[in-house]
Enzyme design. Sequence first.
Site, PDB file in Angstrom:
ATOM      1  N   CYS A  48       0.882  -1.175   0.000  1.00  0.00           N
ATOM      2  CA  CYS A  48       0.000   0.000   0.000  1.00  0.00           C
ATOM      3  C   CYS A  48       0.911   1.213   0.000  1.00  0.00           C
ATOM      4  O   CYS A  48       2.115   1.067  -0.258  1.00  0.00           O
ATOM      5  CB  CYS A  48      -0.995  -0.031   1.164  1.00  0.00           C
ATOM      6  SG  CYS A  48      -0.275   0.040   2.813  1.00  0.00           S
ATOM      7  N   THR A  64       2.152   3.244   2.376  1.00  0.00           N
ATOM      8  CA  THR A  64       3.227   3.158   3.376  1.00  0.00           C
ATOM      9  C   THR A  64       3.596   1.727   3.740  1.00  0.00           C
ATOM     10  O   THR A  64       4.659   1.486   4.314  1.00  0.00           O
ATOM     11  CB  THR A  64       2.778   3.831   4.685  1.00  0.00           C
ATOM     12  OG1 THR A  64       1.568   3.181   5.115  1.00  0.00           O
ATOM     13  CG2 THR A  64       2.530   5.316   4.495  1.00  0.00           C
ATOM     14  N   HIS A 119      14.454 -19.555  17.213  1.00  0.00           N
ATOM     15  CA  HIS A 119      13.448 -18.701  16.572  1.00  0.00           C
ATOM     16  C   HIS A 119      12.133 -19.462  16.365  1.00  0.00           C
ATOM     17  O   HIS A 119      11.050 -18.888  16.476  1.00  0.00           O
ATOM     18  CB  HIS A 119      13.978 -18.152  15.243  1.00  0.00           C
ATOM     19  CG  HIS A 119      15.246 -17.375  15.431  1.00  0.00           C
ATOM     20  ND1 HIS A 119      15.284 -16.207  16.154  1.00  0.00           N
ATOM     21  CD2 HIS A 119      16.519 -17.626  15.036  1.00  0.00           C
ATOM     22  CE1 HIS A 119      16.534 -15.754  16.188  1.00  0.00           C
ATOM     23  NE2 HIS A 119      17.296 -16.605  15.520  1.00  0.00           N
ATOM     24  N   HIS A 178      14.798 -14.779  11.200  1.00  0.00           N
ATOM     25  CA  HIS A 178      14.337 -14.848  12.588  1.00  0.00           C
ATOM     26  C   HIS A 178      12.827 -15.023  12.734  1.00  0.00           C
ATOM     27  O   HIS A 178      12.373 -15.577  13.730  1.00  0.00           O
ATOM     28  CB  HIS A 178      14.759 -13.586  13.346  1.00  0.00           C
ATOM     29  CG  HIS A 178      16.212 -13.548  13.670  1.00  0.00           C
ATOM     30  ND1 HIS A 178      16.748 -12.686  14.596  1.00  0.00           N
ATOM     31  CD2 HIS A 178      17.258 -14.277  13.186  1.00  0.00           C
ATOM     32  CE1 HIS A 178      18.061 -12.880  14.676  1.00  0.00           C
ATOM     33  NE2 HIS A 178      18.401 -13.825  13.816  1.00  0.00           N
TER      34      HIS A 178
END
Length: 156
Positions: free
Chosen positions: A70, A72, A138, A103
Site C-alpha cells: 500500500c 506506506t 526462533h 528470525h
Amino acid sequence: MNLNQEPIIIGSDHAAYPLKQIIKTWLIDNNFQVEDKGTDSIESVDYPDYGIKVASLISKGQFSRGILLCGTGLGMSMVANRFAHVRGALCNNLFSAKMSRQHNDANLLIMGGRVIGDILALEIIKTWLETPFEGGRHQQRLDKFDKFDKFDNLLD
Ligand code: RB5
C-alpha cells in the site's frame, strides 16, 4: 539467485498499484506463478479489501507466501497480522527483509509503494525470497504465536 519457485499471491491498493505491476512483471519474468488479487488500477480503493483477500488465503494455507503493498505498508501490515498463521513483515529496507526471514519466518512481505523506489523493492524481494528461516530458538518463539492464537482469551 537460487529461489524456491512456489506460487506467490500478491495484492495492493491504488497507491501501490504501479509498484505491484513492476513486481508482478519481475516475478513472471523469473518464472514464478503469480496469483494477483488486485487492485487493477490507480482508482482509489480501500486497502483492507485487498489485504484481507491475500492474508486470508495465506492464513488458510492455500498459499505459503505473498506480497502486499500500500502507500506506506502500514495499513496492509495492520490488516494482515490480524490473521492467524500470517507473519507479515513490513520491510522497506534490505536488513529487515533478511531478518524477517531468518528470525521471523515471515510468510508475507509488505512494502510501501510511496516509501521506496522500484529497484529497492525488487532487491528486497530477491533477498526475502532467497533467505531461509534459521529455525532453532526462533522456531521456539514462533510456536508461542500459535499458542496465543488458541488461548488469547485466557491471558491475564
Ligand atoms: C492510501 O491513501 C493510503 O492510506 C494507503 O495506501 C496506505 O498507505 C495505508 O496505510
